[in-house]
Scaffold this motif. Sequence first.
Motif, short mmCIF file in Angstrom:
data_model
loop_
_atom_site.label_atom_id
_atom_site.label_comp_id
_atom_site.label_asym_id
_atom_site.label_seq_id
_atom_site.Cartn_x
_atom_site.Cartn_y
_atom_site.Cartn_z
N VAL A 151 10.43 7.99 -0.41
CA VAL A 151 11.07 8.36 -1.30
C VAL A 151 12.19 8.63 -1.99
CG1 VAL A 151 11.32 10.90 -1.88
CG2 VAL A 151 8.87 10.24 -0.77
N GLY A 152 12.73 8.12 -3.13
CA GLY A 152 14.21 8.10 -3.56
C GLY A 152 15.08 9.30 -3.50
N ARG A 160 0.57 -1.08 -0.27
CA ARG A 160 -0.18 0.03 0.49
C ARG A 160 1.38 0.75 0.14
NH1 ARG A 160 -2.84 -0.16 5.27
NH2 ARG A 160 -0.90 -0.92 5.90
N ALA A 161 2.11 1.15 0.09
CA ALA A 161 3.13 2.67 -0.05
C ALA A 161 3.11 2.74 -1.36
CB ALA A 161 4.78 2.10 0.73
N HIS A 162 3.38 4.58 -1.27
CA HIS A 162 3.77 5.17 -2.15
C HIS A 162 4.88 5.06 -2.47
CE1 HIS A 162 2.85 8.94 -4.79
NE2 HIS A 162 3.51 9.24 -4.15
N LEU A 163 5.15 4.88 -3.63
CA LEU A 163 6.45 4.76 -3.58
C LEU A 163 6.83 5.82 -4.80
CD1 LEU A 163 7.09 1.22 -4.43
CD2 LEU A 163 7.22 3.05 -2.34
N THR A 169 6.66 8.54 6.84
CA THR A 169 5.13 8.45 7.93
C THR A 169 3.86 8.85 7.79
OG1 THR A 169 6.39 7.12 9.32
CG2 THR A 169 4.68 7.11 10.20
N ILE A 170 2.85 8.34 7.27
CA ILE A 170 1.50 9.35 6.78
C ILE A 170 0.93 8.81 8.44
CG2 ILE A 170 -0.58 8.99 6.22
CD1 ILE A 170 2.53 10.21 4.16
N ASP A 224 -5.92 7.71 5.05
CA ASP A 224 -4.98 7.72 3.89
C ASP A 224 -4.76 6.17 3.75
OD1 ASP A 224 -3.08 7.67 2.11
OD2 ASP A 224 -2.55 9.91 3.02
N PRO A 225 -4.75 6.08 2.58
CA PRO A 225 -4.69 4.49 2.44
C PRO A 225 -3.20 4.03 1.65
CG PRO A 225 -4.94 5.52 0.00
CD PRO A 225 -5.62 6.54 1.12
#
Length: 169
Positions: free
Chosen positions: A142-143, A113-116, A129-130, A135-136
């Motif tokens: 983040v690179g 589920r992470a935003h990449l 961390t959200i 938030d899903p």
Amino acid sequence: MTPERSHPPVANPAFVERLAVPVRWWVIAVFFVVSVFIAIAFYLGPLNGALITAGSAVLVLAVLIPYGNARVTVDDRALTVGPNRIEWEWVGGAQALDAVEARRRLGPGADARAHLVVRPYLPEAVEVTIADRADPHPYWLVGSRRAGELAAAINARVARSQERTDADA
């Protein structure tokens, strides 16, 4: 999180990084386009080779330019990564990850589920961390070429946001 394409400009961002494609990728792209010309020109003639090469060059530019234009910005209002933006009240904190830990978080230690927003040429990353339960995405990965600086800038803004929230309460 606000997925907007344009965000209001910020006068003094704490951190800005463009996730630009490295020079070696551009060199490889040039060799690819030249080899297309040689192969097509040899088989179909120089005019056809030039036309097909122009098309392949446009295709290469259409892929590499947008891929390397993602920006990471930390300002007073929010964390912006590419077209995505999250305000500080929804950010729980950040942790810089070295190459080994970033690889683990992209592989067996990942959450689907992470935003990449990662790039293969950026070995380090920052896990954000959200704090928004709605938030899903449990976190953003983040690179970054300067993961330590990015994590420090995020954590400073989160602390400042929490101080304001505590003062308002």
